[in-house]
Design an enzyme around this catalytic site. Structure first.
Site, mmCIF file in Angstrom:
data_model
loop_
_atom_site.group_PDB
_atom_site.id
_atom_site.type_symbol
_atom_site.label_atom_id
_atom_site.label_comp_id
_atom_site.label_asym_id
_atom_site.label_seq_id
_atom_site.Cartn_x
_atom_site.Cartn_y
_atom_site.Cartn_z
ATOM 1 N N ASP A 67 0.820 -1.213 0.000
ATOM 2 C CA ASP A 67 0.000 0.000 0.000
ATOM 3 C C ASP A 67 0.851 1.258 0.000
ATOM 4 O OD1 ASP A 67 0.957 -0.389 2.565
ATOM 5 O OD2 ASP A 67 -0.986 -0.873 3.429
ATOM 6 N N ASN A 135 -7.308 -2.880 14.439
ATOM 7 C CA ASN A 135 -8.698 -3.179 14.060
ATOM 8 C C ASN A 135 -8.800 -4.406 13.152
ATOM 9 O OD1 ASN A 135 -7.816 -2.283 11.575
ATOM 10 N ND2 ASN A 135 -9.125 -0.461 11.498
ATOM 11 N N HIS A 137 -7.056 -4.916 10.324
ATOM 12 C CA HIS A 137 -6.828 -4.720 8.885
ATOM 13 C C HIS A 137 -5.530 -5.401 8.443
ATOM 14 C CE1 HIS A 137 -4.637 -0.561 9.492
ATOM 15 N NE2 HIS A 137 -3.768 -1.545 9.544
ATOM 16 N N GLU A 142 -9.499 -2.194 5.408
ATOM 17 C CA GLU A 142 -10.132 -1.883 6.681
ATOM 18 C C GLU A 142 -11.343 -2.790 6.931
ATOM 19 O OE1 GLU A 142 -8.494 -0.137 8.618
ATOM 20 O OE2 GLU A 142 -8.207 1.943 8.038
HETATM 21 P P1 PGA Z 1 2.263 -1.451 12.711
HETATM 22 O O1 PGA Z 1 1.115 -1.479 11.650
HETATM 23 O O2 PGA Z 1 3.292 -2.456 12.281
HETATM 24 O O3 PGA Z 1 2.821 -0.057 12.641
HETATM 25 O O4 PGA Z 1 1.662 -1.780 14.028
HETATM 26 C C1 PGA Z 1 0.635 -2.705 11.218
HETATM 27 C C2 PGA Z 1 -0.522 -2.492 10.298
HETATM 28 O O5 PGA Z 1 -1.261 -1.520 10.481
HETATM 29 O O6 PGA Z 1 -0.714 -3.321 9.398
#
Ligand code: PGA
Length: 246
Positions: A67, A135, A137, A142
């Site tokens: 992404d 959450n 994702h 999302e």
């Molecule tokens: P993070 O993000 O490694 O910064 O916790 C993970 C994600 O949102 O996929």
């Protein structure tokens, strides 16, 4: 799903780096799906260390990132383009032509998604690395995202904006872009194998749902229960709510 509990962040990073380096050694021209965020930083550091020792060769490796934010230039240090170069690509012998990160123009998101998805349709990802959002994702897919989704643009949820402001953007929620382009869930599920890493208490609910909860778009990572080759590597805090022994 194969689930490994790591002692701590360093152990999680080393375990995941082992799987990725085995993939590169077994198939030097492999296609790696790569992730950004705070979780994979230690893993990338480990891969760079092994590369510097002469144990890894990235010259034929292709990479495809999950992404990218809308509205950040490549030289903005919060862009995922910058992150990947800063943490991995600038330190190994990868061929820049083999690096794929969504290009996000401000006015043509549909076209940008189509271009990225056309590229994805021509390759098979050997190993997809994932983190997981608080959450649930994966990528920027999302809660509520269709399991059949391909590359698409997303309006980030408030919880994601908060999480990312906390970890990056100096805590400034207004600085976090509100939109991004993400590989879809179907693109992720098309990878031959998946390695997901997670650490910290703020991931315990998402990890529990992913492994032991129902498969539901409300917790996108739960779709991985339907994939035939998934390895999950989590530290003790992220594993705290799991009820079964793994
Ligand atoms: P993070 O993000 O490694 O910064 O916790 C993970 C994600 O949102 O996929």
């Amino acid at each position: 799903m194969k689930i490994y509990k790591a002692k701590d962040y360093a152990d999680m990073s080393r375990k995941a780096a082992n799987i990725i380096s085995a993939q590169i050694i077994m198939k030097p021209e492999c296609v790696l799906g790569l992730a950004t965020g705070s979780t994979p930083v230690g893993l990338y550091k480990q891969l760079v260390e092994w590369y510097k020792k002469g144990d890894l060769d990235f010259s034929a490796v292709k990479t495809i990132n999950l992404d990218e934010y809308k509205g950040l230039s490549q030289d903005n240090d919060q862009s995922y383009y910058y992150f990947m170069h800063d943490n991995l690509f600038n330190h190994v012998d990868i061929n820049e032509e083999n690096v794929h990160i969504p290009t996000v123009s401000n006015d043509h998101l549909e076209d940008d998604c189509k271009t990225y998805n056309d590229m994805l349709n021509k390759v098979t990802i050997d190993l997809q690395l994932l983190g997981i959002g608080g959450n649930g994702h994966i990528g920027f897919n999302e809660p509520g995202t269709d399991f059949n989704s391909k590359t698409h643009y997303v309006d980030l949820k408030e919880s994601t904006i908060k999480d990312n402001a906390r970890l990056f953007f100096n805590g400034d929620e207004d600085a976090v872009p509100k939109q991004a382009i993400s590989m879809g869930i179907q693109n992720i599920m098309d990878a031959k194998s998946v390695v997901l890493i997670a650490c910290g208490k703020n991931k315990e609910d998402a990890v529990k749902g992913m492994i032991e909860g129902p498969v539901t778009p409300e917790l996108p990572a739960s779709v991985l229960q339907n994939h035939k080759d998934v390895t999950v590597i989590i530290d003790k805090a992220a594993a705290a709510l799991l009820e079964k022994e793994y």
